[in-house]
Design a protein around this motif. Structure first.
Motif, PDB file in Angstrom:
ATOM      1  N   LYS A 117      32.882  44.739  39.624  1.00 23.02           N
ATOM      2  CA  LYS A 117      34.328  44.790  39.435  1.00 23.02           C
ATOM      3  C   LYS A 117      34.808  43.802  38.375  1.00 23.02           C
ATOM      4  O   LYS A 117      35.937  43.925  37.886  1.00 23.02           O
ATOM      5  CB  LYS A 117      35.044  44.512  40.753  1.00 23.02           C
ATOM      6  N   LYS A 118      33.948  42.844  38.012  1.00 19.68           N
ATOM      7  CA  LYS A 118      34.321  41.874  36.982  1.00 19.68           C
ATOM      8  C   LYS A 118      33.886  42.309  35.587  1.00 19.68           C
ATOM      9  O   LYS A 118      34.053  41.562  34.626  1.00 19.68           O
ATOM     10  CB  LYS A 118      33.735  40.500  37.319  1.00 19.68           C
TER      11      LYS A 118
ATOM     12  N   SER B 112      42.946  42.213  41.298  1.00 20.72           N
ATOM     13  CA  SER B 112      41.832  42.554  42.179  1.00 20.72           C
ATOM     14  C   SER B 112      40.488  42.404  41.484  1.00 20.72           C
ATOM     15  O   SER B 112      39.457  42.249  42.144  1.00 20.72           O
ATOM     16  CB  SER B 112      41.985  43.985  42.704  1.00 20.72           C
ATOM     17  N   ARG B 113      40.469  42.433  40.145  1.00 20.63           N
ATOM     18  CA  ARG B 113      39.207  42.295  39.419  1.00 20.63           C
ATOM     19  C   ARG B 113      38.566  40.922  39.648  1.00 20.63           C
ATOM     20  O   ARG B 113      37.359  40.780  39.478  1.00 20.63           O
ATOM     21  CB  ARG B 113      39.427  42.487  37.913  1.00 20.63           C
TER      22      ARG B 113
ATOM     23  N   GLN C 234      38.381  39.389  42.495  1.00 19.58           N
ATOM     24  CA  GLN C 234      37.721  39.380  43.802  1.00 19.58           C
ATOM     25  C   GLN C 234      38.049  38.129  44.613  1.00 19.58           C
ATOM     26  O   GLN C 234      37.166  37.460  45.163  1.00 19.58           O
ATOM     27  CB  GLN C 234      36.203  39.514  43.625  1.00 19.58           C
TER      28      GLN C 234
END
Length: 335
Positions: free
Chosen positions: A133-134, A303-304, A306
Protein backbone atom coordinates in the motif's frame (compact mmCIF):
# COMPACT_ATOMS: atom_id res chain seq x y z
CA UNK A 1 -10.12 63.00 33.76
CA UNK A 2 -12.28 60.41 31.97
CA UNK A 3 -9.96 60.44 28.93
CA UNK A 4 -6.99 59.93 31.25
CA UNK A 5 -8.61 56.86 32.85
CA UNK A 6 -9.31 55.32 29.43
CA UNK A 7 -5.68 55.84 28.44
CA UNK A 8 -4.45 54.22 31.64
CA UNK A 9 -6.74 51.24 31.13
CA UNK A 10 -5.35 50.26 27.74
CA UNK A 11 -2.00 48.78 28.89
CA UNK A 12 -3.85 46.86 31.61
CA UNK A 13 -6.13 45.20 29.06
CA UNK A 14 -3.14 44.32 26.89
CA UNK A 15 -1.28 42.88 29.90
CA UNK A 16 -4.28 40.74 30.85
CA UNK A 17 -4.56 39.39 27.30
CA UNK A 18 -0.84 38.61 27.28
CA UNK A 19 -1.10 36.84 30.64
CA UNK A 20 -4.07 34.77 29.44
CA UNK A 21 -2.14 33.74 26.33
CA UNK A 22 0.91 32.81 28.40
CA UNK A 23 -1.27 30.63 30.63
CA UNK A 24 -2.80 28.87 27.63
CA UNK A 25 0.61 28.21 26.10
CA UNK A 26 1.77 26.71 29.40
CA UNK A 27 -1.32 24.47 29.45
CA UNK A 28 -0.73 23.53 25.82
CA UNK A 29 2.82 22.35 26.54
CA UNK A 30 1.71 20.41 29.60
CA UNK A 31 -1.52 18.85 28.31
CA UNK A 32 -1.62 19.46 24.53
CA UNK A 33 -1.65 15.82 23.44
CA UNK A 34 -4.73 16.09 21.21
CA UNK A 35 -3.99 16.49 17.49
CA UNK A 36 -5.93 19.78 17.51
CA UNK A 37 -4.54 21.20 20.75
CA UNK A 38 -2.14 23.52 18.93
CA UNK A 39 -4.97 24.64 16.62
CA UNK A 40 -6.94 25.87 19.62
CA UNK A 41 -4.63 28.92 19.56
CA UNK A 42 -5.63 29.89 16.01
CA UNK A 43 -7.00 33.43 15.43
CA UNK A 44 -10.65 34.33 16.06
CA UNK A 45 -11.18 31.75 18.81
CA UNK A 46 -12.83 32.40 22.16
CA UNK A 47 -11.73 30.79 25.40
CA UNK A 48 -13.33 29.42 28.52
CA UNK A 49 -10.44 29.70 30.98
CA UNK A 50 -10.01 28.17 34.40
CA UNK A 51 -6.70 29.66 35.60
CA UNK A 52 -4.42 27.04 37.08
CA UNK A 53 -6.44 24.24 35.47
CA UNK A 54 -6.81 24.75 31.72
CA UNK A 55 -9.03 26.07 28.96
CA UNK A 56 -11.61 25.12 26.35
CA UNK A 57 -11.35 26.79 22.96
CA UNK A 58 -14.55 27.53 21.06
CA UNK A 59 -15.99 29.57 18.22
CA UNK A 60 -19.46 31.06 17.91
CA UNK A 61 -21.64 31.12 14.82
CA UNK A 62 -25.35 31.89 14.44
CA UNK A 63 -25.56 32.25 18.22
CA UNK A 64 -24.19 28.73 18.83
CA UNK A 65 -20.95 27.70 20.48
CA UNK A 66 -18.67 25.06 18.95
CA UNK A 67 -15.95 23.74 21.25
CA UNK A 68 -12.87 22.51 19.40
CA UNK A 69 -11.13 19.32 20.57
CA UNK A 70 -10.72 18.10 24.14
CA UNK A 71 -10.27 20.54 27.03
CA UNK A 72 -6.59 21.42 27.36
CA UNK A 73 -6.08 20.32 30.95
CA UNK A 74 -5.05 17.36 33.09
CA UNK A 75 -7.39 14.37 32.50
CA UNK A 76 -8.51 14.49 36.15
CA UNK A 77 -9.89 18.01 35.56
CA UNK A 78 -11.59 17.22 32.25
CA UNK A 79 -14.98 16.53 33.83
CA UNK A 80 -14.85 19.72 35.91
CA UNK A 81 -14.07 21.84 32.87
CA UNK A 82 -16.83 20.24 30.81
CA UNK A 83 -19.32 20.74 33.66
CA UNK A 84 -18.48 24.44 33.98
CA UNK A 85 -18.57 24.97 30.21
CA UNK A 86 -21.93 23.22 29.76
CA UNK A 87 -23.38 25.21 32.66
CA UNK A 88 -22.36 28.38 30.82
CA UNK A 89 -23.26 27.16 27.30
CA UNK A 90 -25.91 24.43 27.71
CA UNK A 91 -26.47 24.11 23.95
CA UNK A 92 -22.81 23.89 22.95
CA UNK A 93 -21.62 21.43 20.32
CA UNK A 94 -18.27 19.67 20.84
CA UNK A 95 -16.29 18.92 17.69
CA UNK A 96 -13.46 16.42 17.15
CA UNK A 97 -13.36 15.13 20.71
CA UNK A 98 -12.17 11.84 22.18
CA UNK A 99 -14.21 9.03 23.74
CA UNK A 100 -13.62 10.14 27.37
CA UNK A 101 -15.24 13.50 26.53
CA UNK A 102 -18.13 11.67 24.85
CA UNK A 103 -18.63 9.41 27.86
CA UNK A 104 -18.75 12.32 30.32
CA UNK A 105 -21.16 14.41 28.28
CA UNK A 106 -23.40 11.42 27.52
CA UNK A 107 -23.50 10.04 31.05
CA UNK A 108 -23.97 13.38 32.83
CA UNK A 109 -26.00 15.43 30.35
CA UNK A 110 -27.55 13.01 27.87
CA UNK A 111 -25.49 14.27 24.94
CA UNK A 112 -25.24 12.20 21.81
CA UNK A 113 -21.67 11.34 20.87
CA UNK A 114 -21.57 10.54 17.16
CA UNK A 115 -18.52 9.54 15.15
CA UNK A 116 -17.36 12.53 13.16
CA UNK A 117 -14.43 10.92 11.41
CA UNK A 118 -11.14 9.21 12.18
CA UNK A 119 -7.54 10.06 12.90
CA UNK A 120 -4.53 8.04 11.80
CA UNK A 121 -1.45 7.86 14.04
CA UNK A 122 1.96 6.50 13.06
CA UNK A 123 4.57 5.19 15.48
CA UNK A 124 7.73 6.65 13.97
CA UNK A 125 10.13 4.20 15.59
CA UNK A 126 8.63 1.37 13.49
CA UNK A 127 7.89 3.47 10.39
CA UNK A 128 9.21 2.27 7.03
CA UNK A 129 8.34 2.53 3.33
CA UNK A 130 7.89 -1.22 2.96
CA UNK A 131 4.53 -2.69 1.98
CA UNK A 132 2.26 -2.87 -1.06
CA UNK A 133 0.00 0.00 0.00
CA UNK A 134 3.03 2.29 0.31
CA UNK A 135 3.95 1.78 -3.35
CA UNK A 136 2.27 5.08 -4.25
CA UNK A 137 4.50 6.86 -1.70
CA UNK A 138 7.63 5.26 -3.16
CA UNK A 139 6.50 6.19 -6.67
CA UNK A 140 5.91 9.81 -5.61
CA UNK A 141 9.38 9.99 -4.05
CA UNK A 142 10.95 8.68 -7.26
CA UNK A 143 8.93 11.06 -9.42
CA UNK A 144 9.95 14.05 -7.31
CA UNK A 145 13.60 13.00 -7.49
CA UNK A 146 13.44 12.46 -11.27
CA UNK A 147 11.88 15.88 -11.81
CA UNK A 148 14.62 17.58 -9.84
CA UNK A 149 12.60 18.37 -6.72
CA UNK A 150 14.72 19.19 -3.68
CA UNK A 151 12.98 18.72 -0.34
CA UNK A 152 14.34 20.45 2.73
CA UNK A 153 13.26 22.11 5.95
CA UNK A 154 13.38 25.90 6.19
CA UNK A 155 11.86 28.76 8.16
CA UNK A 156 8.41 30.18 7.62
CA UNK A 157 8.16 31.79 4.18
CA UNK A 158 5.18 34.16 3.74
CA UNK A 159 5.67 34.08 -0.05
CA UNK A 160 4.14 30.59 -0.15
CA UNK A 161 0.75 32.26 0.11
CA UNK A 162 0.80 32.36 -3.71
CA UNK A 163 1.10 28.58 -3.87
CA UNK A 164 -1.74 28.30 -1.37
CA UNK A 165 -4.04 30.55 -3.37
CA UNK A 166 -3.40 28.58 -6.56
CA UNK A 167 -3.91 25.28 -4.73
CA UNK A 168 -7.22 26.40 -3.19
CA UNK A 169 -8.55 27.06 -6.70
CA UNK A 170 -8.11 23.34 -7.47
CA UNK A 171 -10.10 22.25 -4.41
CA UNK A 172 -13.80 21.56 -3.91
CA UNK A 173 -14.00 24.62 -1.62
CA UNK A 174 -12.59 27.29 -3.91
CA UNK A 175 -13.87 30.45 -2.26
CA UNK A 176 -12.09 30.41 1.07
CA UNK A 177 -9.41 28.72 3.13
CA UNK A 178 -11.05 26.26 5.53
CA UNK A 179 -10.75 27.34 9.15
CA UNK A 180 -11.59 26.05 12.63
CA UNK A 181 -11.10 22.32 11.82
CA UNK A 182 -7.91 23.32 9.99
CA UNK A 183 -6.02 26.24 11.47
CA UNK A 184 -5.17 29.12 9.08
CA UNK A 185 -1.83 29.13 7.30
CA UNK A 186 -0.96 32.55 8.73
CA UNK A 187 -1.09 32.58 12.54
CA UNK A 188 0.41 34.75 15.26
CA UNK A 189 1.67 31.98 17.56
CA UNK A 190 4.09 29.65 15.72
CA UNK A 191 6.44 28.30 18.41
CA UNK A 192 7.34 24.68 17.73
CA UNK A 193 5.98 24.59 14.17
CA UNK A 194 8.11 23.04 11.40
CA UNK A 195 8.15 23.83 7.67
CA UNK A 196 9.17 21.47 4.87
CA UNK A 197 9.31 22.69 1.25
CA UNK A 198 9.73 21.14 -2.15
CA UNK A 199 11.86 23.31 -4.47
CA UNK A 200 12.17 23.16 -8.25
CA UNK A 201 14.96 25.29 -9.70
CA UNK A 202 15.11 27.19 -6.41
CA UNK A 203 11.40 28.01 -6.33
CA UNK A 204 9.02 26.50 -3.78
CA UNK A 205 6.34 24.38 -5.48
CA UNK A 206 4.89 22.67 -2.44
CA UNK A 207 5.06 22.61 1.35
CA UNK A 208 3.75 21.05 4.55
CA UNK A 209 3.54 22.88 7.87
CA UNK A 210 3.68 20.66 10.96
CA UNK A 211 2.29 21.60 14.37
CA UNK A 212 3.71 20.22 17.62
CA UNK A 213 1.99 17.74 19.94
CA UNK A 214 2.97 17.92 23.62
CA UNK A 215 2.73 15.91 26.82
CA UNK A 216 4.24 16.81 30.20
CA UNK A 217 6.18 19.75 28.76
CA UNK A 218 7.83 17.51 26.17
CA UNK A 219 7.36 17.38 22.43
CA UNK A 220 6.01 13.92 21.60
CA UNK A 221 4.80 14.28 18.02
CA UNK A 222 3.73 16.38 15.08
CA UNK A 223 0.61 16.75 12.99
CA UNK A 224 0.63 18.05 9.38
CA UNK A 225 -1.91 20.85 9.50
CA UNK A 226 -1.24 22.88 6.35
CA UNK A 227 -0.20 21.28 3.06
CA UNK A 228 -0.16 22.75 -0.44
CA UNK A 229 1.48 21.68 -3.69
CA UNK A 230 1.45 22.29 -7.40
CA UNK A 231 -1.10 20.22 -9.36
CA UNK A 232 1.62 19.34 -11.91
CA UNK A 233 2.81 16.27 -9.97
CA UNK A 234 0.64 13.29 -10.90
CA UNK A 235 1.60 11.14 -7.93
CA UNK A 236 1.35 14.00 -5.47
CA UNK A 237 4.27 15.91 -4.07
CA UNK A 238 2.53 15.64 -0.70
CA UNK A 239 3.61 12.00 -0.33
CA UNK A 240 7.27 12.85 -0.97
CA UNK A 241 7.18 15.79 1.46
CA UNK A 242 5.53 13.67 4.14
CA UNK A 243 8.01 10.81 3.77
CA UNK A 244 10.98 13.19 4.00
CA UNK A 245 9.65 14.94 7.11
CA UNK A 246 8.85 11.63 8.79
CA UNK A 247 12.41 10.42 8.31
CA UNK A 248 13.71 13.66 9.84
CA UNK A 249 11.38 13.35 12.84
CA UNK A 250 12.27 9.69 13.28
CA UNK A 251 15.98 10.53 13.31
CA UNK A 252 15.30 13.09 16.06
CA UNK A 253 13.57 10.51 18.24
CA UNK A 254 10.06 11.96 17.84
CA UNK A 255 7.54 9.33 18.93
CA UNK A 256 4.44 9.90 16.83
CA UNK A 257 3.11 11.48 13.70
CA UNK A 258 -0.64 12.12 13.82
CA UNK A 259 -2.03 12.49 10.31
CA UNK A 260 -4.99 14.39 11.72
CA UNK A 261 -8.67 14.27 10.90
CA UNK A 262 -10.17 12.29 8.06
CA UNK A 263 -13.71 13.77 8.16
CA UNK A 264 -16.64 11.36 7.81
CA UNK A 265 -14.39 8.28 7.78
CA UNK A 266 -16.49 6.21 10.20
CA UNK A 267 -16.36 2.61 11.35
CA UNK A 268 -19.26 0.33 10.48
CA UNK A 269 -20.30 -0.32 14.07
CA UNK A 270 -22.69 2.15 15.69
CA UNK A 271 -22.11 2.81 19.38
CA UNK A 272 -25.05 3.12 21.83
CA UNK A 273 -24.60 6.87 22.41
CA UNK A 274 -24.53 7.73 18.70
CA UNK A 275 -27.34 9.36 16.75
CA UNK A 276 -28.38 7.01 13.95
CA UNK A 277 -30.04 9.91 12.15
CA UNK A 278 -26.85 11.95 12.10
CA UNK A 279 -24.76 8.91 11.14
CA UNK A 280 -27.07 8.27 8.19
CA UNK A 281 -26.94 11.92 7.13
CA UNK A 282 -23.14 12.06 7.31
CA UNK A 283 -22.89 8.84 5.30
CA UNK A 284 -25.03 10.40 2.56
CA UNK A 285 -22.85 13.54 2.60
CA UNK A 286 -19.70 11.43 2.27
CA UNK A 287 -21.06 9.30 -0.58
CA UNK A 288 -23.00 11.88 -2.59
CA UNK A 289 -21.63 15.32 -1.77
CA UNK A 290 -18.00 14.99 -2.77
CA UNK A 291 -18.36 18.39 -4.43
CA UNK A 292 -18.29 19.94 -0.94
CA UNK A 293 -15.02 18.34 0.11
CA UNK A 294 -12.77 15.57 -1.17
CA UNK A 295 -13.66 13.16 1.64
CA UNK A 296 -12.72 9.95 -0.17
CA UNK A 297 -9.54 11.37 -1.71
CA UNK A 298 -8.22 12.45 1.69
CA UNK A 299 -9.11 9.07 3.20
CA UNK A 300 -7.25 7.26 0.41
CA UNK A 301 -4.16 9.48 0.68
CA UNK A 302 -3.80 9.08 4.44
CA UNK A 303 -4.58 5.36 4.38
CA UNK A 304 -1.43 4.76 2.30
CA UNK A 305 0.65 5.42 5.42
CA UNK A 306 -0.96 2.50 7.26
CA UNK A 307 -1.35 4.30 10.56
CA UNK A 308 -3.28 3.28 13.64
CA UNK A 309 -6.87 4.46 13.14
CA UNK A 310 -8.74 6.04 16.05
CA UNK A 311 -12.29 7.35 16.14
CA UNK A 312 -13.13 10.99 16.79
CA UNK A 313 -16.55 12.34 17.68
CA UNK A 314 -18.91 15.29 17.80
CA UNK A 315 -21.20 15.73 20.81
CA UNK A 316 -24.64 17.29 20.36
CA UNK A 317 -27.89 17.71 22.27
CA UNK A 318 -30.39 16.62 19.61
CA UNK A 319 -30.60 13.46 17.54
CA UNK A 320 -30.67 15.48 14.34
CA UNK A 321 -28.78 18.76 14.91
CA UNK A 322 -29.42 20.03 11.39
CA UNK A 323 -29.09 23.73 12.17
CA UNK A 324 -25.96 23.20 14.26
CA UNK A 325 -24.28 21.10 11.55
CA UNK A 326 -25.13 23.71 8.92
CA UNK A 327 -23.74 26.44 11.16
CA UNK A 328 -20.55 24.44 11.68
CA UNK A 329 -20.06 23.93 7.94
CA UNK A 330 -20.56 27.68 7.51
CA UNK A 331 -18.09 28.37 10.33
CA UNK A 332 -15.48 26.17 8.67
CA UNK A 333 -16.26 27.77 5.24
CA UNK A 334 -16.92 24.40 3.63
CA UNK A 335 -20.24 25.88 2.47
Amino acid sequence: MQDQLITLDRPLVADVAHLDMARRIACLKQFGSHSMSFSTLQPDMSYFDMPGIGYIAYASHWGMQFALADPVCHPQHRGLMLDRFVAHYPGAVFVQVSKPVVDHLHNHYGYYGTQFGSESKIDLDTWSLRGAKKQIIRTAINQARNQGIEIREAGFNPDVKKISEAWIQTRRCKNNEIRFLIRPMLIDYREGTRYFYGYLDGEAVGFIFFDPVYANNKLVGYVPNISRSSANFKQGLWYALMAHAMEVFKSEGVQTLDLGLVPLMMSQDIEPQESRLLRMTMSVIRERMDFLYNFKGLEFAKSRFQGRVEKTYCCHRHAMPGLAMTAMFRLTRII
